[in-house]
Motif scaffolding. Structure first.
Motif, PDB file in Angstrom:
ATOM      1  N   SER A  67       0.824  -1.204   0.000  1.00  0.00           N
ATOM      2  CA  SER A  67       0.000   0.000   0.000  1.00  0.00           C
ATOM      3  C   SER A  67       0.861   1.258   0.000  1.00  0.00           C
ATOM      4  CB  SER A  67      -0.910   0.005   1.231  1.00  0.00           C
ATOM      5  OG  SER A  67      -1.585   1.227   1.337  1.00  0.00           O
ATOM      6  N   SER A  68       0.409   2.263  -0.738  1.00  0.00           N
ATOM      7  CA  SER A  68       1.154   3.520  -0.767  1.00  0.00           C
ATOM      8  C   SER A  68       0.893   4.366   0.478  1.00  0.00           C
ATOM      9  CB  SER A  68       0.777   4.319  -2.015  1.00  0.00           C
ATOM     10  OG  SER A  68      -0.602   4.629  -1.987  1.00  0.00           O
ATOM     11  N   SER A  76       8.084   0.701  -0.875  1.00  0.00           N
ATOM     12  CA  SER A  76       8.648  -0.335  -1.723  1.00  0.00           C
ATOM     13  C   SER A  76       8.709   0.143  -3.163  1.00  0.00           C
ATOM     14  CB  SER A  76       7.788  -1.595  -1.630  1.00  0.00           C
ATOM     15  OG  SER A  76       8.239  -2.545  -2.554  1.00  0.00           O
ATOM     16  N   ALA A  77       9.791  -0.212  -3.825  1.00  0.00           N
ATOM     17  CA  ALA A  77       9.902   0.127  -5.244  1.00  0.00           C
ATOM     18  C   ALA A  77       9.072  -0.818  -6.106  1.00  0.00           C
ATOM     19  CB  ALA A  77      11.368   0.074  -5.679  1.00  0.00           C
ATOM     20  N   ARG A  78       8.715  -1.969  -5.544  1.00  0.00           N
ATOM     21  CA  ARG A  78       7.960  -2.979  -6.293  1.00  0.00           C
ATOM     22  C   ARG A  78       6.719  -3.421  -5.510  1.00  0.00           C
ATOM     23  NH1 ARG A  78      12.877  -6.709  -8.432  1.00  0.00           N
ATOM     24  NH2 ARG A  78      13.870  -5.087  -9.648  1.00  0.00           N
ATOM     25  N   SER A 135       0.899  13.668  13.929  1.00  0.00           N
ATOM     26  CA  SER A 135      -0.557  13.702  13.968  1.00  0.00           C
ATOM     27  C   SER A 135      -1.180  13.215  12.675  1.00  0.00           C
ATOM     28  CB  SER A 135      -1.054  15.102  14.281  1.00  0.00           C
ATOM     29  OG  SER A 135      -0.623  15.987  13.262  1.00  0.00           O
ATOM     30  N   ASP A 136      -0.406  13.183  11.591  1.00  0.00           N
ATOM     31  CA  ASP A 136      -0.945  12.748  10.310  1.00  0.00           C
ATOM     32  C   ASP A 136      -0.587  11.280  10.105  1.00  0.00           C
ATOM     33  OD1 ASP A 136      -2.050  12.687   7.798  1.00  0.00           O
ATOM     34  OD2 ASP A 136      -0.235  13.419   6.821  1.00  0.00           O
ATOM     35  N   VAL A 137      -1.613  10.453   9.947  1.00  0.00           N
ATOM     36  CA  VAL A 137      -1.366   9.027   9.773  1.00  0.00           C
ATOM     37  C   VAL A 137      -1.585   8.591   8.336  1.00  0.00           C
ATOM     38  CG1 VAL A 137      -1.796   8.395  12.128  1.00  0.00           C
ATOM     39  CG2 VAL A 137      -3.692   8.472  10.517  1.00  0.00           C
ATOM     40  N   GLY A 138      -1.771   9.486   7.441  1.00  0.00           N
ATOM     41  CA  GLY A 138      -1.785   9.061   6.077  1.00  0.00           C
ATOM     42  C   GLY A 138      -2.948   9.412   5.281  1.00  0.00           C
TER      43      GLY A 138
END
Length: 138
Positions: A67-68, A76-78, A135-138
């Motif tokens: 997941s991005s 991950s690059a792949r 505080s930012d989880v994504g």
């Protein structure tokens, strides 16, 4: 003309359907203890079921790794490789549990473990980010 009332299934038949046993076998023989389930995983979990659960969790980790939005590991690059690894691990988890549990239960155990991981990993991510002061989880 009035219809005859529908026959009510016997208690042994109803319990055998609930327990996953054959309805015909239950109709022929009476159950010794009608409230005990013969194939209960809670009584004594089989090693194959536990191993399938662990591999199912590993499949969820591999899928989360692709997941991005995840922040537990470096990007991950792949990500496609991680997705294929997750699918392969889910198949392996199912195959490991089939001899002990049967196809349907093995698939259910593997998929349930993967779903548990898929639900828990974002919370682990948020907890880790919060513990580091972000505080930012994504």
């Amino acid at each position: 003309m009035s219809r005859p009332p529908l026959a009510r299934p016997s208690r042994a038949l109803a319990l055998s359907l609930f327990a996953g046993t054959s309805a015909w076998a239950a109709a022929d023989t009476a159950l010794a203890d009608p409230l005990s389930l013969p194939h209960s995983l809670l009584a004594a979990p089989d090693a194959a079921a536990v191993l399938a659960s662990v591999v199912g969790l590993a499949a969820a980790i591999a899928l989360y790794r692709a997941s991005s939005h995840q922040r537990l590991w470096p990007r991950s690059a792949r990500p496609r490789g991680w997705r294929f690894a997750a699918l392969a691990l889910l198949v392996v988890a199912t195959v490991l549990a089939v001899p002990a549990l049967g196809v349907t239960a093995a698939f259910s155990v593997a998929l349930s473990a993967a779903m548990l991981g898929a639900v828990a990993l974002p919370f682990v991510n948020a907890w880790r980010v919060h513990a580091q002061g972000g505080s930012d989880v994504g």
